[in-house]
Design a protein around this motif. Structure first.
Motif, PDB file in Angstrom:
ATOM      1  N   SER B 619     -13.775 -14.159  10.010  1.00 37.66           N
ATOM      2  CA  SER B 619     -12.380 -14.159  10.454  1.00 37.66           C
ATOM      3  C   SER B 619     -12.283 -14.111  11.965  1.00 37.66           C
ATOM      4  N   THR B 620     -11.078 -14.455  12.465  1.00 31.47           N
ATOM      5  CA  THR B 620     -10.859 -14.378  13.908  1.00 31.47           C
ATOM      6  C   THR B 620     -10.596 -12.935  14.314  1.00 31.47           C
ATOM      7  N   GLU B 621     -10.790 -12.657  15.591  1.00 31.66           N
ATOM      8  CA  GLU B 621     -10.628 -11.296  16.120  1.00 31.66           C
ATOM      9  C   GLU B 621      -9.225 -10.777  15.838  1.00 31.66           C
ATOM     10  N   GLU B 622      -8.223 -11.651  15.968  1.00 34.53           N
ATOM     11  CA  GLU B 622      -6.833 -11.247  15.783  1.00 34.53           C
ATOM     12  C   GLU B 622      -6.620 -10.675  14.384  1.00 34.53           C
ATOM     13  N   PHE B 623      -7.064 -11.396  13.358  1.00 32.10           N
ATOM     14  CA  PHE B 623      -6.848 -10.941  11.999  1.00 32.10           C
ATOM     15  C   PHE B 623      -7.726  -9.758  11.651  1.00 32.10           C
ATOM     16  N   VAL B 624      -8.919  -9.701  12.237  1.00 26.95           N
ATOM     17  CA  VAL B 624      -9.791  -8.556  11.968  1.00 26.95           C
ATOM     18  C   VAL B 624      -9.114  -7.279  12.436  1.00 26.95           C
ATOM     19  N   ASN B 625      -8.548  -7.330  13.658  1.00 27.78           N
ATOM     20  CA  ASN B 625      -7.861  -6.149  14.172  1.00 27.78           C
ATOM     21  C   ASN B 625      -6.719  -5.729  13.257  1.00 27.78           C
ATOM     22  N   ILE B 626      -5.874  -6.709  12.891  1.00 25.49           N
ATOM     23  CA  ILE B 626      -4.691  -6.373  12.103  1.00 25.49           C
ATOM     24  C   ILE B 626      -5.093  -5.938  10.701  1.00 25.49           C
ATOM     25  N   GLY B 627      -6.038  -6.625  10.088  1.00 17.68           N
ATOM     26  CA  GLY B 627      -6.423  -6.326   8.717  1.00 17.68           C
ATOM     27  C   GLY B 627      -7.014  -4.932   8.581  1.00 17.68           C
ATOM     28  N   TRP B 628      -7.975  -4.593   9.403  1.00 17.92           N
ATOM     29  CA  TRP B 628      -8.601  -3.279   9.300  1.00 17.92           C
ATOM     30  C   TRP B 628      -7.617  -2.182   9.663  1.00 17.92           C
ATOM     31  N   ASP B 629      -6.744  -2.456  10.596  1.00 18.71           N
ATOM     32  CA  ASP B 629      -5.745  -1.443  10.947  1.00 18.71           C
ATOM     33  C   ASP B 629      -4.796  -1.177   9.796  1.00 18.71           C
ATOM     34  N   SER B 630      -4.396  -2.233   9.090  1.00 19.72           N
ATOM     35  CA  SER B 630      -3.417  -2.029   8.027  1.00 19.72           C
ATOM     36  C   SER B 630      -4.001  -1.191   6.907  1.00 19.72           C
ATOM     37  N   ALA B 631      -5.319  -1.243   6.729  1.00 22.05           N
ATOM     38  CA  ALA B 631      -5.918  -0.394   5.707  1.00 22.05           C
ATOM     39  C   ALA B 631      -5.883   1.056   6.138  1.00 22.05           C
ATOM     40  N   GLY B 632      -6.152   1.318   7.417  1.00 23.77           N
ATOM     41  CA  GLY B 632      -6.134   2.692   7.884  1.00 23.77           C
ATOM     42  C   GLY B 632      -4.750   3.303   7.801  1.00 23.77           C
ATOM     43  N   VAL B 633      -3.743   2.438   7.748  1.00 23.94           N
ATOM     44  CA  VAL B 633      -2.377   2.911   7.820  1.00 23.94           C
ATOM     45  C   VAL B 633      -1.805   3.241   6.449  1.00 23.94           C
ATOM     46  N   THR B 634      -2.328   2.600   5.414  1.00 23.81           N
ATOM     47  CA  THR B 634      -1.815   2.881   4.066  1.00 23.81           C
ATOM     48  C   THR B 634      -2.193   4.312   3.689  1.00 23.81           C
ATOM     49  N   THR B 635      -1.814   4.727   2.529  1.00 26.17           N
ATOM     50  CA  THR B 635      -2.056   6.096   2.062  1.00 26.17           C
ATOM     51  C   THR B 635      -1.433   7.078   3.031  1.00 26.17           C
ATOM     52  N   GLY B 636      -0.131   7.195   2.910  1.00 26.55           N
ATOM     53  CA  GLY B 636       0.627   8.101   3.748  1.00 26.55           C
ATOM     54  C   GLY B 636       1.384   9.091   2.887  1.00 26.55           C
ATOM     55  N   PRO B 637       2.449   9.671   3.429  1.00 24.79           N
ATOM     56  CA  PRO B 637       3.133  10.767   2.734  1.00 24.79           C
ATOM     57  C   PRO B 637       3.745  10.392   1.398  1.00 24.79           C
ATOM     58  N   ILE B 638       3.917   9.091   1.135  1.00 28.07           N
ATOM     59  CA  ILE B 638       4.494   8.720  -0.156  1.00 28.07           C
ATOM     60  C   ILE B 638       3.399   8.434  -1.163  1.00 28.07           C
ATOM     61  N   THR B 639       2.386   7.701  -0.747  1.00 26.82           N
ATOM     62  CA  THR B 639       1.336   7.331  -1.688  1.00 26.82           C
ATOM     63  C   THR B 639       0.467   8.509  -2.056  1.00 26.82           C
ATOM     64  N   VAL B 640       0.056   9.301  -1.073  1.00 25.93           N
ATOM     65  CA  VAL B 640      -0.955  10.329  -1.331  1.00 25.93           C
ATOM     66  C   VAL B 640      -0.537  11.343  -2.392  1.00 25.93           C
ATOM     67  N   PRO B 641       0.641  11.960  -2.319  1.00 28.12           N
ATOM     68  CA  PRO B 641       0.975  12.926  -3.367  1.00 28.12           C
ATOM     69  C   PRO B 641       1.023  12.292  -4.744  1.00 28.12           C
ATOM     70  N   LEU B 642       1.592  11.080  -4.825  1.00 24.39           N
ATOM     71  CA  LEU B 642       1.680  10.422  -6.124  1.00 24.39           C
ATOM     72  C   LEU B 642       0.296  10.143  -6.674  1.00 24.39           C
ATOM     73  N   VAL B 643      -0.567   9.603  -5.823  1.00 20.31           N
ATOM     74  CA  VAL B 643      -1.904   9.242  -6.281  1.00 20.31           C
ATOM     75  C   VAL B 643      -2.682  10.491  -6.691  1.00 20.31           C
ATOM     76  N   LEU B 644      -2.555  11.545  -5.885  1.00 21.57           N
ATOM     77  CA  LEU B 644      -3.303  12.758  -6.213  1.00 21.57           C
ATOM     78  C   LEU B 644      -2.804  13.387  -7.497  1.00 21.57           C
ATOM     79  N   ALA B 645      -1.468  13.412  -7.693  1.00 26.33           N
ATOM     80  CA  ALA B 645      -0.949  13.984  -8.938  1.00 26.33           C
ATOM     81  C   ALA B 645      -1.537  13.243 -10.121  1.00 26.33           C
TER      82      ALA B 645
END
Lengths: 372, 705
Positions: B619-645
């Motif tokens: 992949s190009t540098e542009e998409f690599v930056n955006i793609g990997w960042d978007s993964a780090g950003v998921t799993t936040g205050p809405i997903t985590v409690p639901l998933v853990l429950a």
């Protein structure tokens, strides 16, 4: 430093993959003071299969760079040809470039025009052009760009800007009025410019309050990217190929002048604004808002501020200038120019804190909503 | 042009009201659009598919309303205050300070960001089900050394942000960082797999990485990076300011694994339950608890009866004696069971055996009297106070260093200060309201659905509805006959306003106290016990829940808007959100499969990450930056409690050691989906460009021009 001189401003709208092919040759011939802005160019892509049933949503965006710089008038044509040659802009879909004559009215001593040594080039294009600039609210740009693409005029360039004006005078309530703008730039033949301007006004509903602003500005010469569609070719030749062939035969573009659209019932005559000028102030990042409010107190109605990157060789004296720059574009009437310049100078726009540069171009025709 | 008066314009009251009204409506509708899917989905799933009525429905409705309101304020505050602040500092910092100062600032910011965000506490809540004899190292990290865990994650995030700033300064591409980091992590994970104790913390380590960088840190880091890149990057930098979030998600995994390896020597090996409490292992076992009394508390609340006896050297009398002492000696009781005076009695009723209850209460009548289960009421002042403090802490701990740097180090004035301060206020207000709403609404809903979810493939006992019926008369029991000729006994009980038939089990009846312990059951709903269809329903639920929850995440929304802004609209926010949401959906389904079928985490992490390395190369540098960042950003205050429950419920029903790992798998798949989308877009663009050059070459050959 102040002076008024006529220089050539060259603006190239090229696909991001092509811009590298242009920047290096430019540096080699001596164009070392450039500005780069990020933009996008939408084109129409035919949808295949079941997606063809879905309405709209067939605009595809490509990342584009807007490279702009000032050159002295002697070498303007040569640099234009160089860009066309190195970027292969004569091929469809690569990008557009044009030159225009502007006034460099006042600037910091570091921010002058480039003076490259003369060099030999091939023949420059001689097609005369007119530019149209349309400023609308963020999110509305695609619908205006569509009308330009559907009419096959050229591939528009869209970039983002922030508007200032009445909004800044109402205190904290200003957060309720969105300031983000989209700036659409196109270039077309002078014969068609007014008709196309009318089309854009209609689609963008620019005759309603707060919807936007549109104006024409004269260009000297250039080459325009006309490849408005992408995808499989349905016929033996694409429409762009036919148009290019007939242009070649006829030796010009007057043959494809649009006849005036048939008057629709009940269409009002529009009240266009004339005798205006586009005063563009280039300054360092962060200083634009202050300088614009200074200009507004001297009579300007408002400005659209967009972000630019300043490109220069790493070890030149130009490194003092901030690499992050802002372009504040204000539409003012002729008699206000001197007052605004004076106010800007007193506010320190041309000192080392801002490294300002003011360019002036004529705006023969403009349109927006006017309070009756 | 129309002349404007210099200075302020007075706006009439009704005009101002209409402006405000339009603005508020606009913002609220945006948030409703992102949240409606997950809410409607959870409600429909519980009522229609699982067939259970939602308890506390009105409270949940209020909670959901608060979530929408909170998100509105929070997102508005982000873009009005926090992000412009971050970008301002990012732009000014390279101008006025040297690289070491910037790196120091980054370290401090990363550390404080981890302390500020509450995500780690959520993981600790997940760790309550972990048993110290099955996973000693994991238990240690989640209880006694939990603050050290937080510090190590903080150190990881700090180092990551510092590396990120260095990357911008020297214009290094992101790809080498990814190759090296992921390579080291995969190698470490494989080594950890073969060590009994380290094996248990791999899930925790990868989940820690996924969970850091919450809804306040991400926009701040993004804005900082974008600001710095504008001043420092070269003309053709593909980075544009992204990539720091990626590092902030990978480095903490490394630091947690290293922490685990460091502590390996001081924990016992995993062993079975009764051995753990025997005297010979006492010293090793006590190392896992804060002090002896806490261990006693743990023994009584969580261990089986045999283990409790084993703790007292196999002597029941000693244990009974000890309990009697506890019920009479208040200070000793406080040391073991905490400050709540009713805690000992509550424990005795709900978990104690007959003898234990007797020793606590002293007589049969006392036990009989104290028979109903206690219903927890919502403590409103506590709720408000807790969440407000958390919100102020989250944003204050981040805004404070920013302001300090701005005023003291950079000596800059704050432009548009009224907007920025209003924005910060909105962020704090929004976060507080949002947290309350999540606690009242989303968590309750998620817990209900999550706890009931295993009923689709298993029979589960509804333990919260366990009641002790007093004055039970055996004459109430009636008989019914099933289709294979077996006699089934049941009795009618009035629960609320309904008369419900309940299967009668002789063992649950205590003739001495005349009490019947009644535990209703449910399921399996689809097919027989452990059938494939039941599990398939669970996996499908997990997918759609992951999809819907991701679309509601504020940090991802902020990233999407920022990406659209920076790419000038070429990468639309909706495209990014959809790609990430689908990826997260797959990831969560994968994680649930891991728990249900007990697939080792190694197999679910290493192959996808290795595949990712390969796709990253293409992949190009542009998409690599955006793609990997978007993964780090998921799993936040809405997903985590639901998933853990959901993960905890399924895990406890299926009987696994630990329910970690879902968040880690949920972070891998979105990278794949975004990079795949990026590859396709890039391929089409390149094709369009080269097509023109190709045809020109062919034409010139034909024409001879």
């Amino acid at each position: 430093m102040e002076f008024k001189k006529r220089v050539s401003r060259i603006t190239a709208f090229v696909n991001r993959n092509v811009s590298r092919d242009i920047l290096d040759p430019l540096k080699e011939v001596g164009v070392i003071d450039l500005h780069l802005a990020a933009a996008r160019s939408p084109v129409i892509e035919e949808k295949k299969g079941i997606f063809a049933l879905l309405p709209g949503r067939d605009l595809v965006d490509d990342p584009m760079d807007i490279i702009s710089f000032l050159v002295d008038q002697k070498t303007g044509d040569h640099v234009l040809s160089l860009i066309i040659e190195k970027g292969q802009l004569n091929l469809p879909g690569r990008g557009s470039v044009y030159s225009e004559e502007i006034n460099l009215v006042m600037a910091h001593e570091l921010c002058q025009e480039n003076k490259p040594a003369p060099f030999a080039t091939e023949k420059t294009p001689s097609q005369k052009l007119t530019g149209i600039c349309c400023i609308v609210q963020r999110g509305q740009g695609d619908s205006v760009a569509r009308v330009v693409l559907d009419a096959g005029i050229c591939v528009p360039s869209l970039n983002f800007g922030v508007g200032t004006g009445v909004r800044d005078k109402i205190g904290l309530l200003r957060i309720t009025i969105p300031a983000e703008k989209e700036v659409i730039n196109i270039a077309t033949s002078p014969y068609d410019a007014e008709v196309i301007m009318e089309m854009m006004i209609e689609v963008g509903k620019l005759d309603q309050p707060g919807k936007g602003f549109i104006y024409l500005y004269p260009l000297k010469k250039g080459i325009i990217n006309m490849k408005v569609t992408r995808g499989e070719q349905r016929h033996v030749a694409s429409i762009e190929q036919i148009v290019a062939a007939i242009d070649h035969i006829k030796g010009g573009i007057e043959w494809r002048r649009r006849l005036g659209t048939v008057e629709k019932k009940g269409v009002k005559r529009r009240a266009y604004l004339t005798g205006l000028a586009d005063l563009t102030l280039l300054c360092d990042e962060g200083t634009g808002t202050n300088l614009v409010s200074v200009a507004m107190s001297a009579g300007a109605a408002g400005a659209t501020i967009s972000r630019l990157k300043h490109v220069r060789p790493p070890d030149s004296p130009l490194s003092e200038v901030s690499p992050a720059r802002e372009a504040c574009s204000m539409i003012v009437s002729d008699n206000q120019v001197d007052g605004i310049l004076k106010a800007l100078k007193e506010a320190g726009a041309f000192t080392d804190s801002c490294h300002g540069q003011v360019q002036l171009r004529r705006v023969p025709k403009a349109f927006t909503y006017l309070v009756k | 042009m129309a002349q404007q008066a210099a200075g302020k314009i007075k706006v009439g009251f009704s005009h101002a009201l209409s402006l405000l009204g339009h603005y508020i409506k606009n913002r609220v509708m945006t948030q409703v659009k992102s949240v409606w899917l997950i809410i409607i989905y959870l409600i429909l799933f519980q009522t229609v598919i699982l067939g259970i009525r939602i308890t506390d429905a009105s409270i949940i409705a209020i909670g959901i309303g608060l979530v929408v309101a909170g998100l509105t304020f929070f997102m508005e505050g982000l873009f009005l205050g926090l992000m412009p602040l971050g970008e301002l500092v990012g732009v000014k910092l390279p101008q006025k300070s040297t690289l070491p100062v910037i790196l120091g600032f980054a370290l401090v910011l990363g550390f404080l960001a981890t302390l500020a965000e509450p995500a780690i506490q959520v993981l600790q809540a997940a760790g309550r089900a972990v048993k110290p004899w099955e996973a000693p190292l994991l238990f240690l990290l989640l209880t006694k050394y939990s603050h050290i865990l937080v510090y190590s994650v903080g150190a990881g995030v700090g180092i990551a942000i510092a590396f990120g700033m260095m990357r911008f300064h020297y214009n290094w591409p992101l790809k080498p960082f990814i190759y090296i980091l992921v390579g080291v992590l995969v190698a470490l994970t494989i080594w950890a797999f073969f060590n009994q104790n380290m094996h248990t913390i791999t899930g925790l380590a990868w989940d820690c990485g996924a969970v850091t960088t919450g809804p306040v840190t991400v926009p701040l880091i993004l804005a900082l990076g974008i600001g710095i890149c504008r001043m420092v990057g070269s003309a053709e930098s593909g980075t544009m300011g992204f990539g720091v979030v990626t590092l902030a998600s990978l480095f903490p995994i490394l630091t947690v694994l290293l922490l685990g390896a460091f502590l390996l020597g001081s924990v016992p090996q995993p062993m079975n339950e009764t051995d753990f409490f025997k005297k010979k292992n006492r010293k090793a076992a006590e190392a896992l608890f804060n002090n002896k009394d806490k261990m006693v508390h743990y023994v009584f609340s969580n261990a089986s009866f045999e283990s409790q006896v084993a703790y007292f050297d196999g002597s029941k009398e000693k244990m009974v004696e000890y309990l009697e002492v506890l019920s009479k000696n208040e200070s000793k009781r406080r040391a073991v069971f905490g400050d709540d005076p009713a805690a000992l009695k509550r424990w005795a009723i709900s978990q104690g055996t007959e003898e234990q209850r007797y020793s606590v209460f002293g007589s049969l009548e006392a036990v009989t009297r104290y028979s109903t289960s206690v219903k927890k009421a919502i403590n409103i002042p506590d709720l408000l106070a807790r969440n407000t403090i958390a919100a102020v802490k989250a944003i204050g701990l981040l805004a404070l260093p920013i302001f300090l740097v701005l005023f003291i180090l950079l000596r800059e004035k704050l432009p548009r200060s009224d907007e920025i301060l209003l924005g910060l206020f909105f962020t704090i207000l929004g976060m507080g309201i949002f947290s309350i709403g999540i606690e009242l609404g989303l968590n309750k809903l998620g817990n209900q659905v999550g706890n009931m979810l295993p009923s689709s493939f298993k029979t589960i006992q509804l333990l919260e509805e366990k009641t002790n019926i007093i004055n039970f008369d055996p004459d109430l029991v009636e008989s019914a006959i099933s289709s294979d000729g077996k006699k089934q006994n049941f009795f009618y009980a009035k629960i609320g306003n309904d008369y419900v038939p309940i299967p009668y089990d002789e063992k649950s009846f205590d003739p001495a106290t005349k009490q019947y312990q009644c535990t209703p059951t449910k399921g399996p709903l689809f097919g027989s016990e452990g059938s494939f269809w039941g599990i398939a329903v669970v996996l499908l639920f997990a997918f759609i829940m992951g999809y819907g929850a991701t679309l509601a995440e504020p940090a991802l929304n902020a990233l999407g808007l920022t990406v659209e802004e920076i790419t000038v609209g070429t990468f639309k926010k909706s495209l990014l959100m959809q790609a990430v949401a689908i990826g997260v959906g797959f990831g969560i389904a994968m994680g649930v499969a891991k728990i249900v079928w007990n697939i080792p985490l190694l197999w679910l992490l290493c192959p996808p990450y290795l595949l990712l390395l390969f796709i990253t190369k293409l992949s190009t540098e542009e998409f690599v930056n955006i793609g990997w960042d978007s993964a780090g950003v998921t799993t936040g205050p809405i997903t985590v409690p639901l998933v853990l429950a959901m993960g905890l419920a399924i895990g406890s029903q299926v009987g696994v050691v630990e329910g970690f790992g879902i968040l880690a798998t949920a972070s891998v798949c979105p990278i794949l989906s975004v990079l795949a989308v990026g590859l396709r877009i890039n391929w089409k663009r390149k094709a369009a460009l080269t097509e023109a050059v190709q045809t020109a070459k062919e034409e010139s050959l034909v024409d001879g021009i």
